[in-house]
Design a protein around this motif. Structure first.
Motif, PDB file in Angstrom:
ATOM      1  N   GLU A  63      33.309  37.077  36.740  1.00 21.05           N
ATOM      2  CA  GLU A  63      32.970  36.813  38.140  1.00 21.05           C
ATOM      3  C   GLU A  63      34.180  36.293  38.902  1.00 21.05           C
ATOM      4  N   ALA A  64      34.987  35.459  38.252  1.00 16.57           N
ATOM      5  CA  ALA A  64      36.187  34.933  38.906  1.00 16.57           C
ATOM      6  C   ALA A  64      37.170  36.053  39.223  1.00 16.57           C
ATOM      7  N   LEU A  65      37.384  36.968  38.282  1.00 15.64           N
ATOM      8  CA  LEU A  65      38.294  38.089  38.524  1.00 15.64           C
ATOM      9  C   LEU A  65      37.755  38.999  39.629  1.00 15.64           C
ATOM     10  N   ALA A  66      36.445  39.265  39.585  1.00 10.48           N
ATOM     11  CA  ALA A  66      35.850  40.154  40.583  1.00 10.48           C
ATOM     12  C   ALA A  66      35.904  39.557  41.984  1.00 10.48           C
ATOM     13  N   ALA A  67      35.918  38.207  42.067  1.00 16.10           N
ATOM     14  CA  ALA A  67      35.948  37.543  43.372  1.00 16.10           C
ATOM     15  C   ALA A  67      37.315  37.632  44.033  1.00 16.10           C
ATOM     16  N   LEU A  68      38.326  37.958  43.268  1.00 19.67           N
ATOM     17  CA  LEU A  68      39.683  38.061  43.830  1.00 19.67           C
ATOM     18  C   LEU A  68      39.880  39.428  44.477  1.00 19.67           C
ATOM     19  N   PRO A  69      40.532  39.493  45.640  1.00 25.91           N
ATOM     20  CA  PRO A  69      40.876  40.794  46.207  1.00 25.91           C
ATOM     21  C   PRO A  69      41.754  41.557  45.223  1.00 25.91           C
ATOM     22  N   PRO A  70      41.591  42.873  45.110  1.00 23.00           N
ATOM     23  CA  PRO A  70      42.388  43.638  44.138  1.00 23.00           C
ATOM     24  C   PRO A  70      43.886  43.380  44.247  1.00 23.00           C
ATOM     25  N   ALA A  71      44.381  43.182  45.460  1.00 19.75           N
ATOM     26  CA  ALA A  71      45.820  42.958  45.639  1.00 19.75           C
ATOM     27  C   ALA A  71      46.272  41.624  45.055  1.00 19.75           C
ATOM     28  N   GLN A  72      45.345  40.668  44.873  1.00 15.34           N
ATOM     29  CA  GLN A  72      45.692  39.350  44.326  1.00 15.34           C
ATOM     30  C   GLN A  72      45.292  39.200  42.857  1.00 15.34           C
ATOM     31  N   ARG A  73      44.625  40.220  42.313  1.00 12.74           N
ATOM     32  CA  ARG A  73      44.094  40.101  40.953  1.00 12.74           C
ATOM     33  C   ARG A  73      45.213  40.326  39.931  1.00 12.74           C
ATOM     34  N   PRO A  74      45.497  39.335  39.094  1.00 11.19           N
ATOM     35  CA  PRO A  74      46.565  39.503  38.092  1.00 11.19           C
ATOM     36  C   PRO A  74      46.093  40.353  36.922  1.00 11.19           C
ATOM     37  N   MET A  75      47.030  40.737  36.083  1.00 10.53           N
ATOM     38  CA  MET A  75      46.640  41.327  34.808  1.00 10.53           C
ATOM     39  C   MET A  75      45.805  40.289  34.054  1.00 10.53           C
ATOM     40  N   ALA A  76      44.893  40.764  33.234  1.00 13.73           N
ATOM     41  CA  ALA A  76      44.004  39.822  32.546  1.00 13.73           C
ATOM     42  C   ALA A  76      43.799  40.229  31.099  1.00 13.73           C
ATOM     43  N   VAL A  77      43.825  39.225  30.231  1.00 14.44           N
ATOM     44  CA  VAL A  77      43.367  39.375  28.855  1.00 14.44           C
ATOM     45  C   VAL A  77      42.123  38.509  28.742  1.00 14.44           C
ATOM     46  N   LEU A  78      40.992  39.139  28.442  1.00 11.74           N
ATOM     47  CA  LEU A  78      39.732  38.406  28.358  1.00 11.74           C
ATOM     48  C   LEU A  78      39.584  37.759  26.981  1.00 11.74           C
ATOM     49  N   LEU A  79      39.067  36.536  26.972  1.00  7.86           N
ATOM     50  CA  LEU A  79      38.795  35.806  25.739  1.00  7.86           C
ATOM     51  C   LEU A  79      37.286  35.702  25.584  1.00  7.86           C
ATOM     52  N   THR A  80      36.732  36.206  24.498  1.00  6.69           N
ATOM     53  CA  THR A  80      35.282  36.245  24.367  1.00  6.69           C
ATOM     54  C   THR A  80      34.864  36.261  22.908  1.00  6.69           C
ATOM     55  N   ALA A  81      33.657  35.791  22.646  1.00 10.25           N
ATOM     56  CA  ALA A  81      33.095  35.835  21.300  1.00 10.25           C
ATOM     57  C   ALA A  81      32.257  37.092  21.094  1.00 10.25           C
ATOM     58  N   TYR A  82      32.133  37.934  22.134  1.00 11.96           N
ATOM     59  CA  TYR A  82      31.255  39.095  22.066  1.00 11.96           C
ATOM     60  C   TYR A  82      32.018  40.368  22.453  1.00 11.96           C
ATOM     61  N   GLU A  83      31.532  41.527  21.992  1.00 14.22           N
ATOM     62  CA  GLU A  83      32.190  42.791  22.243  1.00 14.22           C
ATOM     63  C   GLU A  83      31.584  43.562  23.415  1.00 14.22           C
ATOM     64  N   ASN A  84      30.508  43.054  24.016  1.00  9.38           N
ATOM     65  CA  ASN A  84      29.766  43.859  24.976  1.00  9.38           C
ATOM     66  C   ASN A  84      30.279  43.731  26.407  1.00  9.38           C
ATOM     67  N   PHE A  85      31.541  43.302  26.569  1.00 10.96           N
ATOM     68  CA  PHE A  85      32.118  43.199  27.904  1.00 10.96           C
ATOM     69  C   PHE A  85      33.145  44.298  28.158  1.00 10.96           C
ATOM     70  N   ALA A  86      33.203  45.306  27.277  1.00 17.32           N
ATOM     71  CA  ALA A  86      34.266  46.310  27.369  1.00 17.32           C
ATOM     72  C   ALA A  86      34.208  47.084  28.680  1.00 17.32           C
ATOM     73  N   VAL A  87      33.029  47.506  29.107  1.00 13.13           N
ATOM     74  CA  VAL A  87      32.926  48.309  30.331  1.00 13.13           C
ATOM     75  C   VAL A  87      33.412  47.521  31.536  1.00 13.13           C
ATOM     76  N   ARG A  88      32.934  46.289  31.666  1.00 12.58           N
ATOM     77  CA  ARG A  88      33.344  45.476  32.822  1.00 12.58           C
ATOM     78  C   ARG A  88      34.841  45.168  32.754  1.00 12.58           C
ATOM     79  N   ALA A  89      35.363  45.012  31.539  1.00 13.39           N
ATOM     80  CA  ALA A  89      36.797  44.774  31.379  1.00 13.39           C
ATOM     81  C   ALA A  89      37.592  45.954  31.922  1.00 13.39           C
ATOM     82  N   PHE A  90      37.157  47.171  31.609  1.00 14.66           N
ATOM     83  CA  PHE A  90      37.834  48.354  32.124  1.00 14.66           C
ATOM     84  C   PHE A  90      37.733  48.422  33.646  1.00 14.66           C
TER      85      PHE A  90
END
Length: 256
Positions: A63-90
């Motif tokens: 939600e924090a990444l999505a709230a940023l305008p695309p021009a301000q959104r940095p590269m991101a490495v997600l940290l998670t205990a679950y694998e089901n965030f792949a689609v949103r990560a892409f």
């Protein structure tokens, strides 16, 4: 490379920062324990890369990444205990995501991916700015690819291959030949993201690709029935008839 670390667990933040300290080309410019403070920090510090926890109280990392305008959104490495965030990560163009507990080899691999992606992200900044302009009604780069989940796989669907789109509750169904893909997106948002030279909204629940329309039959209530090139019937509401006819005749006048 300037990096920020975002995680609500102090030990998790320390673990990432300790690993980053071994890389001379990396500078940790900030660490944050929640989404709202991360938003402020990213805007103020403009890091190149963030390591961000997916699950945090109040506001998730996604939600924090999505709230940023695309021009301000940095590269991101997600940290998670679950694998089901792949689609949103892409969808958010994350360069990688690491499963907790973090493996040192995978951590180094994710950082190397960020290094390799950094030059391309810099060159893509003008395109991101164009997407911001699109939200303000200015000239923009249009959505040209969808990221959808198919079972356990992630599929990429080119917008140019989509023949029509149908609302399905909180989802939209992309029709590509005899295949259908479910996308979690609203019709209003899709109509603003798609190139109006290629797509037109014909009903509150339907968008069609212009060059797929083969016939139009007016109905007595000022609606119309469209037939697509594959024979699919699609109803067009009178609310959208004017912009539809304008696009079918190749004239400007479509307003998403």
């Amino acid at each position: 490379m300037r990096v920020a670390v975002i995680d609500d667990e102090p030990l998790a933040r320390s673990g990432v920062i300790t690993r980053l300290a071994a890389h001379a080309d990396v500078e940790v410019v900030g660490e944050f324990a929640d989404g709202p403070s991360a938003l402020e920090g990213i805007a103020a510090l403009a890091p190149d890369l963030v390591f961000i926890d997916v699950q945090m109280p109040g506001m998730t990392g996604l939600e924090a990444l999505a709230a940023l305008p695309p021009a301000q959104r940095p590269m991101a490495v997600l940290l998670t205990a679950y694998e089901n965030f792949a689609v949103r990560a892409f969808e958010l163009q994350a360069v990688d995501y690491l499963l907790k507990p973090i493996d040192d080899e995978r951590f180094a691999e994710a950082l190397e991916r960020a290094r390799q992606a950094q030059p391309y992200r810099r060159s893509a900044a003008p395109a991101a700015s164009a997407q911001v302009a699109a939200a303000n009604g200015e000239d923009a780069s249009w959505l040209n690819r969808f990221v959808v989940r198919v079972g356990r796989r992630v599929a990429f669907v080119e917008a140019a291959e989509v023949e029509w789109i149908q609302a399905d509750g909180d989802y939209a169904t992309l029709h590509v030949g005899d295949r259908a893909y479910l996308l979690r997106e609203s019709m209003g948002r899709l109509s603003r993201q798609l190139d109006p030279a290629q797509f037109v909204r014909v009903h509150r629940s339907t968008i069609v690709r212009i060059d797929c329309v083969a016939e139009l039959q007016p109905l007595s209530n000022r609606d119309a029935m469209l037939r697509l090139r594959d024979g699919t019937p699609v109803r067009a509401s009178r609310t959208y008839i004017e912009p539809l006819l304008a696009r079918l005749h190749g004239r400007p006048g479509f307003g998403g």
